[in-house]
Design a protein around this motif. Structure first.
Motif, PDB file in Angstrom:
ATOM      1  N   CYS A 346      -9.205 -12.065 -28.270  1.00 17.70           N
ATOM      2  CA  CYS A 346      -8.345 -11.992 -29.462  1.00 17.70           C
ATOM      3  C   CYS A 346      -7.663 -10.616 -29.506  1.00 17.70           C
ATOM      4  CB  CYS A 346      -9.165 -12.213 -30.727  1.00 17.70           C
ATOM      5  SG  CYS A 346     -10.395 -10.934 -30.986  1.00 17.70           S
ATOM      6  N   ASP A 347      -6.596 -10.514 -30.311  1.00 15.78           N
ATOM      7  CA  ASP A 347      -5.802  -9.276 -30.343  1.00 15.78           C
ATOM      8  C   ASP A 347      -6.652  -8.052 -30.677  1.00 15.78           C
ATOM      9  OD1 ASP A 347      -3.708 -10.812 -29.689  1.00 15.78           O
ATOM     10  OD2 ASP A 347      -2.757 -10.815 -31.679  1.00 15.78           O
ATOM     11  N   GLU A 348      -7.566  -8.244 -31.628  1.00 16.85           N
ATOM     12  CA  GLU A 348      -8.396  -7.103 -32.048  1.00 16.85           C
ATOM     13  C   GLU A 348      -9.241  -6.568 -30.874  1.00 16.85           C
ATOM     14  OE1 GLU A 348     -12.061  -6.414 -35.084  1.00 16.85           O
ATOM     15  OE2 GLU A 348     -10.855  -8.220 -35.357  1.00 16.85           O
ATOM     16  N   ASN A 349      -9.838  -7.504 -30.139  1.00 20.24           N
ATOM     17  CA  ASN A 349     -10.638  -7.084 -28.983  1.00 20.24           C
ATOM     18  C   ASN A 349      -9.787  -6.419 -27.913  1.00 20.24           C
ATOM     19  OD1 ASN A 349     -13.028  -7.876 -30.027  1.00 20.24           O
ATOM     20  ND2 ASN A 349     -13.300  -9.705 -28.757  1.00 20.24           N
ATOM     21  N   LEU A 350      -8.595  -6.964 -27.690  1.00 21.23           N
ATOM     22  CA  LEU A 350      -7.744  -6.378 -26.650  1.00 21.23           C
ATOM     23  C   LEU A 350      -7.313  -4.963 -27.038  1.00 21.23           C
ATOM     24  CD1 LEU A 350      -5.600  -9.428 -25.464  1.00 21.23           C
ATOM     25  CD2 LEU A 350      -7.547  -8.346 -24.328  1.00 21.23           C
ATOM     26  N   SER A 351      -7.043  -4.743 -28.331  1.00 22.75           N
ATOM     27  CA  SER A 351      -6.667  -3.389 -28.762  1.00 22.75           C
ATOM     28  C   SER A 351      -7.816  -2.417 -28.556  1.00 22.75           C
ATOM     29  CB  SER A 351      -6.310  -3.371 -30.251  1.00 22.75           C
ATOM     30  OG  SER A 351      -5.100  -4.010 -30.429  1.00 22.75           O
ATOM     31  N   SER A 352      -9.030  -2.860 -28.883  1.00 27.97           N
ATOM     32  CA  SER A 352     -10.165  -1.937 -28.715  1.00 27.97           C
ATOM     33  C   SER A 352     -10.406  -1.654 -27.229  1.00 27.97           C
ATOM     34  CB  SER A 352     -11.430  -2.500 -29.376  1.00 27.97           C
ATOM     35  OG  SER A 352     -11.912  -3.612 -28.657  1.00 27.97           O
ATOM     36  N   LEU A 353     -10.096  -2.621 -26.416  1.00 25.67           N
ATOM     37  CA  LEU A 353     -10.260  -2.452 -24.962  1.00 25.67           C
ATOM     38  C   LEU A 353      -9.292  -1.387 -24.432  1.00 25.67           C
ATOM     39  CD1 LEU A 353     -11.683  -3.822 -22.514  1.00 25.67           C
ATOM     40  CD2 LEU A 353      -9.698  -5.280 -22.309  1.00 25.67           C
ATOM     41  N   ILE A 354      -8.055  -1.479 -24.893  1.00 25.34           N
ATOM     42  CA  ILE A 354      -7.032  -0.535 -24.455  1.00 25.34           C
ATOM     43  C   ILE A 354      -7.349   0.871 -24.977  1.00 25.34           C
ATOM     44  CG2 ILE A 354      -4.582   0.080 -24.774  1.00 25.34           C
ATOM     45  CD1 ILE A 354      -4.068  -3.034 -24.718  1.00 25.34           C
ATOM     46  N   ASP A 355      -7.740   0.955 -26.238  1.00 25.74           N
ATOM     47  CA  ASP A 355      -8.049   2.276 -26.815  1.00 25.74           C
ATOM     48  C   ASP A 355      -9.221   2.935 -26.086  1.00 25.74           C
ATOM     49  OD1 ASP A 355      -6.034   1.882 -28.566  1.00 25.74           O
ATOM     50  OD2 ASP A 355      -7.314   1.356 -30.274  1.00 25.74           O
ATOM     51  N   ALA A 356     -10.236   2.130 -25.787  1.00 26.12           N
ATOM     52  CA  ALA A 356     -11.408   2.706 -25.101  1.00 26.12           C
ATOM     53  C   ALA A 356     -11.007   3.252 -23.730  1.00 26.12           C
ATOM     54  CB  ALA A 356     -12.494   1.651 -24.948  1.00 26.12           C
ATOM     55  N   ALA A 357     -10.167   2.513 -23.017  1.00 24.77           N
ATOM     56  CA  ALA A 357      -9.756   2.985 -21.688  1.00 24.77           C
ATOM     57  C   ALA A 357      -8.872   4.214 -21.811  1.00 24.77           C
ATOM     58  CB  ALA A 357      -9.028   1.872 -20.943  1.00 24.77           C
ATOM     59  N   ALA A 358      -7.905   4.164 -22.719  1.00 29.43           N
ATOM     60  CA  ALA A 358      -6.948   5.279 -22.843  1.00 29.43           C
ATOM     61  C   ALA A 358      -7.634   6.559 -23.298  1.00 29.43           C
ATOM     62  CB  ALA A 358      -5.832   4.892 -23.809  1.00 29.43           C
ATOM     63  N   SER A 359      -8.831   6.440 -23.903  1.00 27.45           N
ATOM     64  CA  SER A 359      -9.526   7.641 -24.364  1.00 27.45           C
ATOM     65  C   SER A 359      -9.969   8.525 -23.194  1.00 27.45           C
ATOM     66  CB  SER A 359     -10.725   7.273 -25.237  1.00 27.45           C
ATOM     67  OG  SER A 359     -11.721   6.676 -24.431  1.00 27.45           O
ATOM     68  N   GLY A 360      -9.812   8.031 -21.981  1.00 27.19           N
ATOM     69  CA  GLY A 360     -10.124   8.856 -20.806  1.00 27.19           C
ATOM     70  C   GLY A 360      -9.060   9.915 -20.545  1.00 27.19           C
ATOM     71  N   ALA A 361      -7.898   9.767 -21.163  1.00 29.21           N
ATOM     72  CA  ALA A 361      -6.799  10.710 -20.900  1.00 29.21           C
ATOM     73  C   ALA A 361      -7.076  12.064 -21.549  1.00 29.21           C
ATOM     74  CB  ALA A 361      -5.488  10.119 -21.396  1.00 29.21           C
ATOM     75  N   GLU A 362      -6.380  13.075 -21.027  1.00 35.13           N
ATOM     76  CA  GLU A 362      -6.692  14.465 -21.357  1.00 35.13           C
ATOM     77  C   GLU A 362      -6.268  14.889 -22.760  1.00 35.13           C
ATOM     78  OE1 GLU A 362      -5.303  13.294 -18.624  1.00 35.13           O
ATOM     79  OE2 GLU A 362      -6.907  13.687 -17.184  1.00 35.13           O
TER      80      GLU A 362
END
Ligand SMILES: O=C(O)CCC(=O)C(=O)O
Length: 403
Positions: A346-362
């Motif tokens: 669902c959209d909510e899960n996909l957003s949390s997935l993207i945010d978690a991955a992007a949190s690796g950025a500097e």
């Protein structure tokens, strides 16, 4: 960065011509300067295997894990934990049931035959305090709980965290990682020789192989009707025995101490320990490979789980009980996960997935950029696989009466 991060065989049109026989060098990135965005674009999303050097110089593991004695004397290590080790060279090895302590002592004694404590699940095996000796690099394992704890995606039942400790001459035959996950493998001691295929050559290398493509299987393990096996990447007559390999991009290289080997999702690979080796492997699912994991989940539901549930005389309740036992989880937990499965993407899960991955950025700006890259890429990758996943998950849920 050294070596070639982009495939030398890609053309401007994006089509790949027939590749000449022979291996390409595994690209080497520098962990001291590689940004998260570069990692995403050049390696993870591109499904390009690589080495990353200069990782972990400050970790206690860099000093402590050089010696098998450390594991034998560590009070947080459960030496009685039962494991399966491998005796003999990779493609001819025998499984040996032993304990962590016995396997470590045998490798330390160096008694002739290659011996491999391979895939020691150190966290599940009551030795999780070894994780105090290292830090997961920023590039990996960035996923919310709905992914990292999902039993259907494999993680809760098998946490995908392993140690590999073995003598010279051991190794792992050609295989694909579980759930089409990605892996980072850090070498504390020794030297490993790798052959890794580009992740986009997965279809070519696994075509006609069926379930034999999963796990470490050899020719004698093939099921009826499956005549092909995964190519043995270290076979002296690799190209003659498996001609299709000449159309794949195979990368070769030696991993030295302190380096990571990154195997992206769909990467078919094989490895040998050139000398006595101690290494850490974590597999993971995140926004970079979730579409591949969903593809694999569809395969598993359609080819394995659904047919099994429809066997004559199989009652839904009995089936759930059996599956829960196989996965090592409770019936209640499995039923809950299966009933929620169709809504997993669902959209909510996909957003949390993207945010978690992007949190690796500097920094904030790079986080925004990485999130945008991931969002665009996921949209394309999920276009076909999401409907297929929802359909298989709904059929399974309804078949088992779990609404
Ligand atoms: O180091 C090894 O022998 C095997 C590591 C590996 O390929 C894996 O865990 O998938």
């Amino acid at each position: 960065m050294e070596g070639n991060s982009r495939s030398p065989h890609a053309t401007a049109s994006g089509r790949r011509p027939e590749v000449a026989q022979g291996h390409l060098p595994l690209p080497v990135a520098d962990g001291g300067s590689l940004t998260y965005e570069e990692f995403l674009v050049r390696y993870a999303l591109a499904r390009q295997p690589c080495f990353i050097k200069n990782v972990g110089a400050q970790w206690p593991a860099t000093t402590n894990w050089r010696n098998i004695r450390y594991f034998l004397e560590h009070e947080g290590v459960d030496l009685e934990y039962e494991v399966e080790a491998a005796a003999g060279p990779p493609c001819e090895s025998r499984e040996v049931e032993t304990t962590v302590g016995e396997a470590l002592r045998r490798i330390e004694a160096g008694s002739g035959e290659p011996f491999y404590l391979s895939a020691w699940p150190y966290v599940r095996g009551n030795s999780g305090s070894l994780a105090d000796d290292f830090v997961v690099p920023r590039y990996f394992e960035r996923s919310p709980k709905w992914v990292s704890h999902n039993v259907v995606l494999g993680n809760a039942a098998t946490d995908m965290k392993w140690l590999y400790i073995g003598s010279k001459g051991t190794g792992s035959p050609t295989h694909i990682d579980t759930n089409l996950s990605s892996a980072w493998l850090w070498l504390a001691r020794g030297r490993k020789e790798w052959v890794c295929a580009h992740g986009d050559d997965y279809e070519l290398l696994t075509e006609g192989i069926g379930s034999a493509a999963y796990g470490y299987k050899n020719e004698s393990d093939s099921e009826e009707g499956e005549t092909e096996t995964l190519p043995d990447f270290f076979h002296p007559e690799l190209y003659e025995r498996w001609p299709k390999v000449s159309s794949a991009r195979l990368y070769h290289g030696f991993q030295e101490e302190g380096m990571i080997c990154f195997n992206p999702s769909r990467c078919v690979h094989a490895v040998r320990n050139v000398c006595d080796s101690i290494s850490l492997t974590h597999n993971f699912l995140d926004a970079t490979n979730v579409a591949d994991a969903m593809f694999d989940a569809c395969r598993s539901m359609n080819e394995e789980i659904l047919p099994m549930s429809m066997e004559p005389g199989m009652k839904p309740k009995t089936f759930v009980k059996m599956l829960a036992k196989m996965m090592g989880i409770s019936r209640k937990e499995l039923s809950k996960t299966l009933s929620e499965l169709p809504g997993l993407l669902c959209d909510e899960n996909l957003s949390s997935l993207i945010d978690a991955a992007a949190s690796g950025a500097e920094d904030e700006e790079s986080k925004r950029k990485c999130a945008e890259i991931l969002r665009r890429e996921l949209e394309v990758r999920l276009r076909e696989v999401k409907p297929a996943f929802v359909s298989a998950a709904t059929t399974l849920r309804d078949k088992l009466g779990l609404v």
